[in-house]
Design an enzyme around this catalytic site. Structure first.
Site, short mmCIF file in Angstrom:
data_model
loop_
_atom_site.label_atom_id
_atom_site.label_comp_id
_atom_site.label_asym_id
_atom_site.label_seq_id
_atom_site.Cartn_x
_atom_site.Cartn_y
_atom_site.Cartn_z
N ASN A 44 0.84 -1.19 0.00
CA ASN A 44 0.00 0.00 0.00
C ASN A 44 0.87 1.24 0.00
O ASN A 44 2.11 1.13 -0.01
CB ASN A 44 -0.97 -0.03 1.19
CG ASN A 44 -0.25 -0.17 2.52
OD1 ASN A 44 0.52 0.69 2.91
ND2 ASN A 44 -0.48 -1.29 3.21
N ARG A 45 0.26 2.40 0.04
CA ARG A 45 0.99 3.65 -0.13
C ARG A 45 1.53 4.25 1.18
O ARG A 45 2.05 5.36 1.19
CB ARG A 45 0.10 4.69 -0.82
CG ARG A 45 -0.40 4.25 -2.19
CD ARG A 45 -1.29 5.32 -2.82
NE ARG A 45 -1.92 4.86 -4.03
CZ ARG A 45 -1.35 4.90 -5.23
NH1 ARG A 45 -0.13 5.39 -5.37
NH2 ARG A 45 -2.01 4.46 -6.30
#
Length: 396
Positions: A210-211
């Site tokens: 994920n970011r």
């Protein structure tokens, strides 16, 4: 925080001496008492009058001339006794060498030698000078003898090179100064902070992630450390944060294993890590190659364990903090998480909102507790969010 503190600012002869003017200005704005001491070489870059104007005190430049009052016949001793914190900014290789070897041949080195107050050194010089073994040895000696050394920044240097040796930016300098006067309100507390997104391998070169940048968790760990806590940072991202116990992980399973080991001894868990909800059921031993005859590639996923819920279910007297990074229905989703995870607090943010998502230095949080009205905080730096949270925790 700095109001009324007596801060001695030692300016040595580097090109970055002009940046010290902003440091003095910032200290005065915080109502501290600033006494500037300049080496002979520093006066080649900035005049004492400029510093005197900003500090509202005569600058001390000589060991034998009374410059601050009629009774300063031994200025270096009077200055040493007056000082709450001595900062050397910029610190050249010369002044660093004098401090490390007990040389006292001018007002700056003599006063520093006589000062028992904490000392804070900001080296700034050419990269090759900084990396010279003699300079590194001197810096290591100072650190081993309770002098705090703030590492220089990397960037464009005065002589046109790019490398390590720049004076840090003003906000970092001020943060380093302020840390000396932070009351250790969390001293004796064992705190676990998790940070960064987990990475679930597909094959040796690809993963599901994920970011999350880990910045919020690292800020939580930094402020807890500054408040005197014994901090364990379990993280999937690289960080230069010092003064904490670091455990590096990549996957959700590794994070769970680390928490099972550390959580029973903790007082607080701040679960800021962004854990992947799913992982591949199988991981390929070799890099998966594209098949020219197939336009669709399917990966079967299985759920990762609910780490927050699992760990919080084992708590005895620990205070557990969860995070809810949402893109819609922020309060509803955060409330569900609060009720289902056995957490004491949920910190929720809308990552779709400008300035409050992943990879930025600011955040806008809403704090939720059971039987309390949600408390929404304004957009602020992640470090300030961490400060506000630990202030909240200390009031519980």
């Amino acid at each position: 925080m700095l109001k009324g503190k007596n801060i001695a600012v030692y300016v040595s002869g580097g090109i970055a001496a002009y940046k010290t003017l902003n440091v003095v200005r910032a200290l005065i704005k915080q109502h501290s008492n600033v006494q500037v001491i300049m080496t002979k070489e520093a006066q080649q870059f900035v005049t004492p009058l400029t510093f005197a104007t900003l500090s509202q005190r005569p600058v001390i430049t000589d060991n034998f001339t009374a410059q601050t009052s009629n009774d300063d016949f031994i200025p270096h001793i009077k200055l040493a006794l007056w000082t709450d914190l001595a900062i050397v900014v910029p610190a050249t290789a010369n002044i660093i060498g004098k401090m490390a070897n007990g040389i006292a041949d001018d007002i700056a080195s003599t006063s520093l030698l006589a000062t028992k107050a904490p000392k804070l050194v900001f080296p700034a010089m050419n990269t090759d000078m900084l990396e010279n073994p003699a300079v590194q040895r001197n810096l290591q000696f100072l650190q081993a003898n309770n002098v705090k050394v703030v590492q220089p920044a990397t960037g464009f240097l005065a002589e046109g090179m790019t490398g390590k040796g720049r004076l840090p930016e003003l906000d970092q300098i001020m943060t380093s100064i302020e840390e000396f006067f932070i009351e250790p309100k969390l001293k004796g507390k064992k705190i676990i902070v998790t940070a960064g997104g987990t990475k679930e391998a597909i094959d040796p070169v690809r993963y599901i992630g994920n970011r999350s940048s880990g910045k919020m968790g690292i800020a939580m760990a930094q402020v807890a450390r500054d408040l005197g806590a014994d901090v364990t940072l379990i993280t999937s991202v690289k960080t230069e944060l010092s003064g904490v116990n670091k455990i590096e992980i990549q996957t959700a399973d590794e994070l769970m294993a680390a928490l099972r080991q550390e959580f029973p001894q903790a007082d607080v868990l701040v679960m800021a890590a962004a854990v992947a909800d799913f992982k591949p059921m199988t991981v390929a031993d070799q890099k998966i190659k594209k098949n020219p005859n197939e336009d669709i590639f399917t990966i079967k996923l299985t759920k990762n364990p609910d780490i927050l819920k699992t760990i919080a279910a084992t708590k005895t007297n620990q205070f557990v903090v969860g995070f809810a990074a949402e893109t819609q229905n922020l309060l509803d989703n955060a409330e569900k998480k609060l009720n289902s995870k056995n957490a004491d607090v949920i910190l929720a943010n809308n990552v779709a909102q400008a300035g409050a998502g992943f990879g930025v230095d600011t955040n806008k949080m809403t704090l939720l507790q059971k039987n309390h009205t949600p408390e929404t905080w304004p957009l602020m730096s992640k470090v300030d969010v961490a400060k506000k949270f630990w202030d909240f925790y200390l009031q519980q």
